[in-house]
Each structure stands twice: as structure tokens, then as C-alpha cells.
Scaffold this motif. Sequence first.
Motif, mmCIF file in Angstrom:
data_model
loop_
_atom_site.group_PDB
_atom_site.id
_atom_site.type_symbol
_atom_site.label_atom_id
_atom_site.label_comp_id
_atom_site.label_asym_id
_atom_site.label_seq_id
_atom_site.Cartn_x
_atom_site.Cartn_y
_atom_site.Cartn_z
ATOM 1 N N CYS A 1 0.865 -1.181 0.000
ATOM 2 C CA CYS A 1 0.000 0.000 0.000
ATOM 3 C C CYS A 1 0.907 1.238 0.000
ATOM 4 O O CYS A 1 1.854 1.309 0.775
ATOM 5 C CB CYS A 1 -0.887 -0.022 1.242
ATOM 6 S SG CYS A 1 -1.817 1.502 1.487
ATOM 7 N N VAL B 1 0.318 4.060 1.075
ATOM 8 C CA VAL B 1 0.133 4.886 2.274
ATOM 9 C C VAL B 1 0.758 4.212 3.494
ATOM 10 O O VAL B 1 1.596 4.788 4.179
ATOM 11 C CB VAL B 1 -1.371 5.166 2.546
ATOM 12 C CG1 VAL B 1 -1.538 6.035 3.787
ATOM 13 C CG2 VAL B 1 -2.019 5.813 1.327
ATOM 14 N N CYS B 2 0.357 2.952 3.771
ATOM 15 C CA CYS B 2 0.753 2.324 5.035
ATOM 16 C C CYS B 2 1.749 1.181 4.887
ATOM 17 O O CYS B 2 2.188 0.618 5.882
ATOM 18 C CB CYS B 2 -0.489 1.827 5.767
ATOM 19 S SG CYS B 2 -1.245 0.390 4.994
ATOM 20 N N CYS C 1 -4.777 0.374 0.359
ATOM 21 C CA CYS C 1 -5.382 -0.846 0.890
ATOM 22 C C CYS C 1 -6.773 -0.536 1.468
ATOM 23 O O CYS C 1 -7.149 0.625 1.617
ATOM 24 C CB CYS C 1 -4.486 -1.442 1.972
ATOM 25 S SG CYS C 1 -4.483 -0.523 3.520
ATOM 26 N N CYS D 1 -6.780 1.826 4.576
ATOM 27 C CA CYS D 1 -6.490 3.233 4.266
ATOM 28 C C CYS D 1 -7.638 3.885 3.482
ATOM 29 O O CYS D 1 -7.824 5.090 3.532
ATOM 30 C CB CYS D 1 -5.187 3.357 3.478
ATOM 31 S SG CYS D 1 -3.728 2.983 4.469
HETATM 32 ZN ZN LIG Z 1 -2.819 1.089 3.505
#
Ligand SMILES: [Zn+2]
Length: 202
Positions: A61, A63-64, A73, A76
Motif C-alpha cells: 500500500c 500509504v501504510c 489498501c 487506508c
Molecule cells: Zn494502507
Amino acid sequence: MQEPTPTMGTVDRLIQELNRLPSIGPKSAQRLAFHLLRTSAEEARRLAEAIMAVKERTRLCSVCCNITDTDPCSICRNEQRDQGLVCIVEQPQDILALEHTGVFHGRYHVLHGAISPTDGIGADNVRIKELMHRLENDQVREIILATNTNMEGETTAMYLTRLITPLNIKVTRLARGLPFGTELEYADDMTLTRAMEGRQEF
Ligand SMILES: [Zn+2]
């Protein structure tokens, strides 16, 4: 362990490949191989395809850094989850454990490891850069450090605390204490000390 060779029998080759998996010893590898021999072609194909799919369709992902089929994901993307609360874990499977409890409604960040100077793993070898980048842009108000309670996890937690505290973000650590079902007399000194230090109002 021997490398599989083209002249090796098909069953031997399967046993060797299974034996490479973590916690699968030679005996278990043999048992699994003969189990697979007895299953239908359809069932074996489903297993083979599932293995190929995790290699071909998953990514991190953006972001995370969790492992996902879609980017961002599902966690997120979920607007119901508190964006201001980010829980830091070492491995993607730690998210499964925390999600299973159902008590956390924030978001995550996966480091994919922990800092371990003795193993030559520094801050650059785990996904800390991605985290710091995220903290610059996202409205995060609390970071919960949920790294493991071993030496590497503690080192990582301390490193992150030093890095994040100046950003005016609250940093908390999962409470350390006695595992459920523990009898006091069998708890080790470190666990007992931390349980005493981390005591809470009842
Ligand atoms: Zn994520």
C-alpha cells in the motif's frame, strides 16, 4: 539442503520445496507431499494458483506499506477509520492480530522489520522514510508504537519516539504487562517490572 535437480524424482522435488518452508521439517514435508499426491488435480491447481496469485497480484500500500491487492489498501480507503491515529507494527501479520481484537479503529503503518544493529539492520532498511513522509502530509495526532517487546522492537520504538516527538505528535506505546492467564510467580523480572510501572487506575 540439496538443490532440486532435473534428474530428481517429481515427488522428491516437491518434498524438497515444501521442506524450504518455515517450520516444515523433512517429516512434515513428506506428509504434505503425499497428501497432495492423493488430492484431486483441481484441489492441487487451486493451491498452486493461490501461491502464484500472492506473488503476482499483491503489492505494498502506498500509504501504510501493508500488503494489498488494491492501492491504497482497504484500511487506508476506509473513511470510517480514524486517520489521526496510526499504529506502527513490524509485520503485516501483526495487523491481522490487532484487527482480530476489534478494539482499534485507527490506521496502520507497517515497518517490514525492526532496527537491529547486531544484524546490520538500520533505520534505512525498514519503512521509516515512508512513515515520516506520511507524517508530513497527513493529519496524524497520535502514533501508537506496537513493535515487538524484544530488543529489536524496543530499539525501534525508542528510535521512532526520538524522531516523532519533535513533530508535536503524541507518541504512545502498547501497554506492557502480564499476558492473560499468567500466574504471578512464573512471570519474569522484566515483565513484572513493566507491569508494575505500567499499572493503570482500575
Ligand atoms: Zn494502507
